[in-house]
Scaffold this motif. Sequence first.
Motif, PDB file in Angstrom:
ATOM      1  N   LYS A 151      39.640  36.487  48.893  1.00 20.37           N
ATOM      2  CA  LYS A 151      40.951  35.874  49.076  1.00 20.37           C
ATOM      3  C   LYS A 151      40.938  34.668  50.004  1.00 20.37           C
ATOM      4  O   LYS A 151      41.569  33.657  49.732  1.00 20.37           O
ATOM      5  CB  LYS A 151      41.944  36.918  49.580  1.00 20.37           C
ATOM      6  CG  LYS A 151      43.371  36.404  49.610  1.00 20.37           C
ATOM      7  CD  LYS A 151      44.356  37.510  49.919  1.00 20.37           C
ATOM      8  CE  LYS A 151      45.781  36.948  49.867  1.00 20.37           C
ATOM      9  NZ  LYS A 151      46.788  37.979  50.171  1.00 20.37           N
ATOM     10  N   GLU A 152      40.234  34.757  51.120  1.00 21.40           N
ATOM     11  CA  GLU A 152      40.304  33.703  52.138  1.00 21.40           C
ATOM     12  C   GLU A 152      39.098  33.830  53.057  1.00 21.40           C
ATOM     13  O   GLU A 152      38.365  34.830  53.017  1.00 21.40           O
ATOM     14  CB  GLU A 152      41.593  33.845  52.945  1.00 21.40           C
ATOM     15  CG  GLU A 152      41.723  35.199  53.608  1.00 21.40           C
ATOM     16  CD  GLU A 152      43.138  35.523  54.041  1.00 21.40           C
ATOM     17  OE1 GLU A 152      43.280  36.314  54.996  1.00 21.40           O
ATOM     18  OE2 GLU A 152      44.094  35.018  53.449  1.00 21.40           O
ATOM     19  N   ASP A 153      38.878  32.847  53.899  1.00 26.44           N
ATOM     20  CA  ASP A 153      37.790  32.913  54.873  1.00 26.44           C
ATOM     21  C   ASP A 153      37.924  34.174  55.715  1.00 26.44           C
ATOM     22  O   ASP A 153      39.018  34.514  56.174  1.00 26.44           O
ATOM     23  CB  ASP A 153      37.823  31.688  55.784  1.00 26.44           C
ATOM     24  CG  ASP A 153      37.399  30.415  55.071  1.00 26.44           C
ATOM     25  OD1 ASP A 153      37.189  30.477  53.840  1.00 26.44           O
ATOM     26  OD2 ASP A 153      37.280  29.376  55.730  1.00 26.44           O
ATOM     27  N   ASN A 154      36.787  34.863  55.885  1.00 26.54           N
ATOM     28  CA  ASN A 154      36.733  36.072  56.707  1.00 26.54           C
ATOM     29  C   ASN A 154      37.634  37.193  56.186  1.00 26.54           C
ATOM     30  O   ASN A 154      38.079  38.048  56.952  1.00 26.54           O
ATOM     31  CB  ASN A 154      37.081  35.762  58.168  1.00 26.54           C
ATOM     32  CG  ASN A 154      36.156  34.718  58.763  1.00 26.54           C
ATOM     33  OD1 ASN A 154      34.934  34.823  58.648  1.00 26.54           O
ATOM     34  ND2 ASN A 154      36.720  33.686  59.380  1.00 26.54           N
ATOM     35  N   ALA A 155      37.874  37.200  54.884  1.00 22.17           N
ATOM     36  CA  ALA A 155      38.683  38.268  54.293  1.00 22.17           C
ATOM     37  C   ALA A 155      38.017  39.633  54.455  1.00 22.17           C
ATOM     38  O   ALA A 155      38.680  40.657  54.592  1.00 22.17           O
ATOM     39  CB  ALA A 155      38.943  37.985  52.816  1.00 22.17           C
ATOM     40  N   GLY A 156      36.674  39.654  54.390  1.00 18.28           N
ATOM     41  CA  GLY A 156      35.959  40.910  54.577  1.00 18.28           C
ATOM     42  C   GLY A 156      35.615  41.643  53.306  1.00 18.28           C
ATOM     43  O   GLY A 156      35.176  42.794  53.352  1.00 18.28           O
ATOM     44  N   PHE A 157      35.782  40.994  52.154  1.00 17.71           N
ATOM     45  CA  PHE A 157      35.454  41.659  50.892  1.00 17.71           C
ATOM     46  C   PHE A 157      35.067  40.624  49.849  1.00 17.71           C
ATOM     47  O   PHE A 157      35.363  39.432  49.969  1.00 17.71           O
ATOM     48  CB  PHE A 157      36.635  42.494  50.383  1.00 17.71           C
ATOM     49  CG  PHE A 157      37.786  41.674  49.863  1.00 17.71           C
ATOM     50  CD1 PHE A 157      37.846  41.270  48.535  1.00 17.71           C
ATOM     51  CD2 PHE A 157      38.828  41.295  50.700  1.00 17.71           C
ATOM     52  CE1 PHE A 157      38.899  40.498  48.056  1.00 17.71           C
ATOM     53  CE2 PHE A 157      39.888  40.526  50.239  1.00 17.71           C
ATOM     54  CZ  PHE A 157      39.917  40.133  48.914  1.00 17.71           C
ATOM     55  N   VAL A 158      34.440  41.127  48.779  1.00 14.27           N
ATOM     56  CA  VAL A 158      34.201  40.328  47.583  1.00 14.27           C
ATOM     57  C   VAL A 158      34.422  41.230  46.383  1.00 14.27           C
ATOM     58  O   VAL A 158      34.039  42.407  46.394  1.00 14.27           O
ATOM     59  CB  VAL A 158      32.782  39.713  47.567  1.00 14.27           C
ATOM     60  CG1 VAL A 158      31.699  40.794  47.528  1.00 14.27           C
ATOM     61  CG2 VAL A 158      32.618  38.754  46.393  1.00 14.27           C
ATOM     62  N   CYS A 159      35.071  40.706  45.358  1.00 10.44           N
ATOM     63  CA  CYS A 159      35.328  41.468  44.136  1.00 10.44           C
ATOM     64  C   CYS A 159      34.359  41.035  43.044  1.00 10.44           C
ATOM     65  O   CYS A 159      34.113  39.844  42.849  1.00 10.44           O
ATOM     66  CB  CYS A 159      36.756  41.252  43.658  1.00 10.44           C
ATOM     67  SG  CYS A 159      38.007  41.959  44.732  1.00 10.44           S
ATOM     68  N   ILE A 160      33.813  42.031  42.339  1.00  8.63           N
ATOM     69  CA  ILE A 160      32.957  41.814  41.174  1.00  8.63           C
ATOM     70  C   ILE A 160      33.702  42.405  39.989  1.00  8.63           C
ATOM     71  O   ILE A 160      33.866  43.619  39.905  1.00  8.63           O
ATOM     72  CB  ILE A 160      31.581  42.476  41.337  1.00  8.63           C
ATOM     73  CG1 ILE A 160      30.952  42.110  42.687  1.00  8.63           C
ATOM     74  CG2 ILE A 160      30.659  42.098  40.189  1.00  8.63           C
ATOM     75  CD1 ILE A 160      29.653  42.868  42.972  1.00  8.63           C
ATOM     76  N   GLU A 161      34.140  41.553  39.033  1.00  6.97           N
ATOM     77  CA  GLU A 161      35.139  41.960  38.059  1.00  6.97           C
ATOM     78  C   GLU A 161      34.675  41.743  36.611  1.00  6.97           C
ATOM     79  O   GLU A 161      34.794  40.637  36.084  1.00  6.97           O
ATOM     80  CB  GLU A 161      36.430  41.183  38.292  1.00  6.97           C
ATOM     81  CG  GLU A 161      36.923  41.199  39.733  1.00  6.97           C
ATOM     82  CD  GLU A 161      38.094  40.269  39.934  1.00  6.97           C
ATOM     83  OE1 GLU A 161      38.964  40.189  39.038  1.00  6.97           O
ATOM     84  OE2 GLU A 161      38.155  39.597  40.990  1.00  6.97           O
ATOM     85  N   PRO A 162      34.162  42.758  35.946  1.00  5.52           N
ATOM     86  CA  PRO A 162      33.856  42.620  34.515  1.00  5.52           C
ATOM     87  C   PRO A 162      35.125  42.748  33.678  1.00  5.52           C
ATOM     88  O   PRO A 162      35.936  43.654  33.885  1.00  5.52           O
ATOM     89  CB  PRO A 162      32.888  43.783  34.252  1.00  5.52           C
ATOM     90  CG  PRO A 162      33.182  44.787  35.313  1.00  5.52           C
ATOM     91  CD  PRO A 162      33.717  44.053  36.495  1.00  5.52           C
ATOM     92  N   TRP A 163      35.299  41.824  32.724  1.00  6.15           N
ATOM     93  CA  TRP A 163      36.531  41.748  31.943  1.00  6.15           C
ATOM     94  C   TRP A 163      36.244  41.697  30.445  1.00  6.15           C
ATOM     95  O   TRP A 163      35.334  41.012  30.005  1.00  6.15           O
ATOM     96  CB  TRP A 163      37.308  40.471  32.267  1.00  6.15           C
ATOM     97  CG  TRP A 163      37.737  40.286  33.677  1.00  6.15           C
ATOM     98  CD1 TRP A 163      37.955  41.227  34.642  1.00  6.15           C
ATOM     99  CD2 TRP A 163      38.020  39.017  34.298  1.00  6.15           C
ATOM    100  NE1 TRP A 163      38.365  40.643  35.805  1.00  6.15           N
ATOM    101  CE2 TRP A 163      38.416  39.291  35.636  1.00  6.15           C
ATOM    102  CE3 TRP A 163      37.996  37.691  33.853  1.00  6.15           C
ATOM    103  CZ2 TRP A 163      38.777  38.266  36.516  1.00  6.15           C
ATOM    104  CZ3 TRP A 163      38.353  36.680  34.725  1.00  6.15           C
ATOM    105  CH2 TRP A 163      38.740  36.973  36.046  1.00  6.15           C
ATOM    106  N   ASN A 164      37.073  42.377  29.682  1.00  6.77           N
ATOM    107  CA  ASN A 164      37.221  42.121  28.249  1.00  6.77           C
ATOM    108  C   ASN A 164      38.639  41.590  28.052  1.00  6.77           C
ATOM    109  O   ASN A 164      39.565  42.311  27.658  1.00  6.77           O
ATOM    110  CB  ASN A 164      36.970  43.381  27.416  1.00  6.77           C
ATOM    111  CG  ASN A 164      35.493  43.627  27.228  1.00  6.77           C
ATOM    112  OD1 ASN A 164      34.692  42.696  27.252  1.00  6.77           O
ATOM    113  ND2 ASN A 164      35.107  44.878  27.053  1.00  6.77           N
ATOM    114  N   GLY A 165      38.793  40.326  28.383  1.00  8.23           N
ATOM    115  CA  GLY A 165      40.075  39.652  28.404  1.00  8.23           C
ATOM    116  C   GLY A 165      40.058  38.637  29.527  1.00  8.23           C
ATOM    117  O   GLY A 165      39.181  38.682  30.389  1.00  8.23           O
TER     118      GLY A 165
END
Length: 297
Positions: free
Chosen positions: A247-261
Amino acid sequence: MSEAAVYTLKNESVEASISSLGAECISLKYRGLEYLWQADPAVWGRHAPVLFPIVGRLKNDSYQHAGQTYSLNQHGFARDCSFQLLEHSEQHLSLVLNADRESLKRFPFDFELIVRYTLSDSRLQVDYRVNNPSAGQELFFSIGAHPGFRCPLLPDRERFEDYELDFGKQSLSSLPIYALENGLIGRKRKKLDLKQGKLPMGYDLFRHDALIFDVQSFTGLRIRSKKTGKGYAMQFPDFRWLGLWTKEDNAGFVCIEPWNGIADTTDHDGELKSKLGIIRLSPGSFHAATYQVELLG
């Protein structure tokens, strides 16, 4: 809405907790260390939502089908619905969501969505199955995953920039990515330069929103700390696109998102049946897709 139930899966090294609300994994611990983002509402208030019956944003947050206009928020409604229990054992869990009178107001299709979680060693496998129980109507939909992982995992010892993206193929020198325009897919494509299939993590990568890839030249991704060796790997051979987002600097996470769409294109005409990446299920048929997360320690 009734209070959500929380189900636990456990083996010698991994413990996972899954809520009946949205069939969402809300905790994923490996040898006692939490790997999943803990939904800080001041930053991003979700853990790993299931995206259905759309992925991404619709143009004007609406679509047309059979001459009618319907409204849907980004990523659809399944993440906010109560799923029912089908099966629960020490290392398996299946939850189901069916169409009802409320869903038909926003999405005029009969459907059955089953989400199944399976633990095996240091891996969590997630299976999606969408059934079309209608006797005569096609089902138009998209489905995807949006798990967020704590990054860094050990904030007292490492930084976000200590992690590295590894696409698993040393021959990869670059990858095309979609350019987002106000959450929609623009006409232009950009290029992400790699070095032997790898790229250092940095918040600048996400300055213009998520990175979105066609999953053609790779079917897996590893994000790992060069300092501690901890991280996570994902395999997603059944999916067409992959999103990476924080989301932003120093958010503290990363999302890995597999999509069919995928989100609507900026020039989309609004018709659901012509939406980029839409899946069409004939009556009585089903769509199945699986991804697997491996916790690295």
